[in-house]
Scaffold this motif. Structure first.
Motif, mmCIF file in Angstrom:
data_model
loop_
_atom_site.group_PDB
_atom_site.id
_atom_site.type_symbol
_atom_site.label_atom_id
_atom_site.label_comp_id
_atom_site.label_asym_id
_atom_site.label_seq_id
_atom_site.Cartn_x
_atom_site.Cartn_y
_atom_site.Cartn_z
ATOM 1 N N TRP A 146 5.785 7.968 -36.031
ATOM 2 C CA TRP A 146 4.859 8.570 -36.997
ATOM 3 C C TRP A 146 5.478 9.857 -37.538
ATOM 4 O O TRP A 146 5.869 10.738 -36.779
ATOM 5 N N GLY A 178 1.164 -1.086 -37.235
ATOM 6 C CA GLY A 178 1.459 0.290 -37.619
ATOM 7 C C GLY A 178 0.235 1.164 -37.487
ATOM 8 O O GLY A 178 -0.877 0.686 -37.220
ATOM 9 N N THR A 228 4.292 2.715 -34.206
ATOM 10 C CA THR A 228 4.399 1.257 -34.292
ATOM 11 C C THR A 228 4.259 0.615 -32.924
ATOM 12 O O THR A 228 4.781 1.119 -31.931
#
Length: 410
Positions: free
Chosen positions: A208, A162, A220
């Motif tokens: 995001w 992430g 991601t």
């Protein structure tokens, strides 16, 4: 699937900039970024064209070592480039943060063949992203992505990352992973696997949705059975087995982003006061810019921003000094200098971008003006590392000379 071996890049296609040329290029680009940053933030327009321009300018190659044909500019210059770019658009400036961090990683841990190839890639205008942090683990240094043996000098990469700033726009994604054995998965030393952005098994998702730094595309990265040959793996753990400035280098670039945000907020506040604010009647002046309370507030903000800028320059020079004579003492001095500017700039960026509304008045809060992007950007980016821990390490050093910890966040 077998990945092709590393081959040297055929030609250099971006300019090799001097320090003055790099500052000039950053200044020109920042002015253009500032002119369009409101729309990009409001409509979440990802900065693909702006990043292509950044790549072609040669700015992303300014730290390539001289022996590989690069400009080899010092950290002090790079920090100023970052500060300038962030004053134009901090989202665009943050995207190449990991690019420079992993150029630095390659410099310290790459083999000669790896350095020739990857530095050649940078000089050809290609970008590095990152897949480092993981979501849902115990803490930020708890890494579970794995490289497991696949035979014939190859590894299989699996994991999910992430906050992968830069990955969406990258040509290469350096992935932080544990190099495991089949007998002991999840326990191996940390390495960096260098994978191509569009390699089979690599999936980058633009998910995001932060309130600030909205166009960094810090989403991601999923890695499903990605084939990685041995010559695309570099050690990471070895970086911290002795004195190092790797952490200070990464952190001082974050500080430059905060300082750039603070300067942009103050610049826009002053412009609004000059052109759009109405004076408060009790001031007895015709322009808000002549209200002594407004002038005083802007002056205090200027003092704070200048202090952060000075600390930033000092930190950049201290990192360079440590690189020139690396010892435990000089590395600690670099980390402490960077800790000081990180703590100060985080506070100043949030404070100045908030006080903007105090000096500009009610109309400045209109959503259509999007002046709140400065506060949102500052508040979001300053959460990257806890500023309070920077102060703790500084305080412990002041009290009894305790050196800062030797890791990548300081």
């Amino acid at each position: 699937m077998t990945t092709a071996p590393l081959l040297e890049t055929e030609a250099v296609r971006v300019p090799v900039l001097s320090a003055d040329e790099a500052i000039a290029a950053a200044t020109e680009l920042a002015a253009d970024l500032a002119a369009t940053s409101v729309d990009r933030d409001r409509d979440r327009i990802l900065p693909a064209e702006e990043l292509d321009r950044l790549s072609s300018s040669g700015l992303l190659a300014i730290t390539v070592p001289a022996e590989h044909g690069g400009a080899d500019l010092p950290t002090e210059v790079l920090v100023e480039v970052f500060r300038i770019l962030a004053s134009g658009d901090p989202s665009v400036a943050q995207v190449p943060h990991s690019h420079f961090v992993y150029v630095n990683a390659m410099r310290h841990q790459g083999t000669p063949a790896q350095q020739r190839f990857f530095f050649g890639e940078v000089l050809a205008g290609r970008r590095f992203g990152n897949a480092q942090s993981e979501v849902g683990t115990q803490h930020m240094r708890d890494i579970r992505t794995s490289l497991t043996p696949a035979g014939q000098g190859s590894w299989t990469l699996r994991g999910t990352k992430g906050y992968s700033t830069g990955a969406l726009f990258a040509d290469w994604i350096p992935v932080l992973a544990r190099k495991d054995t089949l007998a002991a998965p999840g326990t191996g030393p940390l390495h960096v696997a260098w994978v191509e952005r569009h390699a089979p098994g690599v999936r980058v998702t633009d998910d995001w949705n932060g309130m600030g730094q909205r166009t960094t595309a810090s989403g991601t990265v999923e890695l499903v059975d990605v084939d990685v040959p041995d010559d695309r793996v570099t050690p990471y753990h070895l970086t911290f087995q002795g004195p190092q400035t790797y952490g200070a280098f990464a952190q001082v670039l974050h500080a430059a982003l905060d300082v750039g945000i603070a300067r942009a907020a103050l610049r826009d506040a002053a412009e609004f006061v000059r052109t759009s604010s109405r004076p408060y009647p009790d001031a007895g002046v015709e322009r808000a810019a002549d209200d002594p309370l407004v002038v005083q507030a802007l002056g205090r903000m200027e003092v704070d921003v200048r202090a952060s800028e000075a600390l930033l320059r000092e930190a950049g020079r201290t990192v360079d000094a440590a690189d020139d004579d690396l010892t435990a003492g000089t590395a600690a001095a670099a980390s402490l200098a960077v800790a000081a500017v990180r703590a100060h700039s985080a506070e100043v960026a949030v404070d100045v971008s908030s006080r903007l509304f105090e000096v500009c008045g009610t109309r400045s809060a209109l959503d259509s003006l999007n002046l709140h992007r400065h506060w949102r950007n500052a508040r979001t980016h300053t959460l990257h590392d806890p500023a309070a821990w920077k102060v703790q390490h500084l305080g412990r050093h002041v009290v009894d000379g305790t050196p800062p910890p030797n890791h990548g966040q300081l």
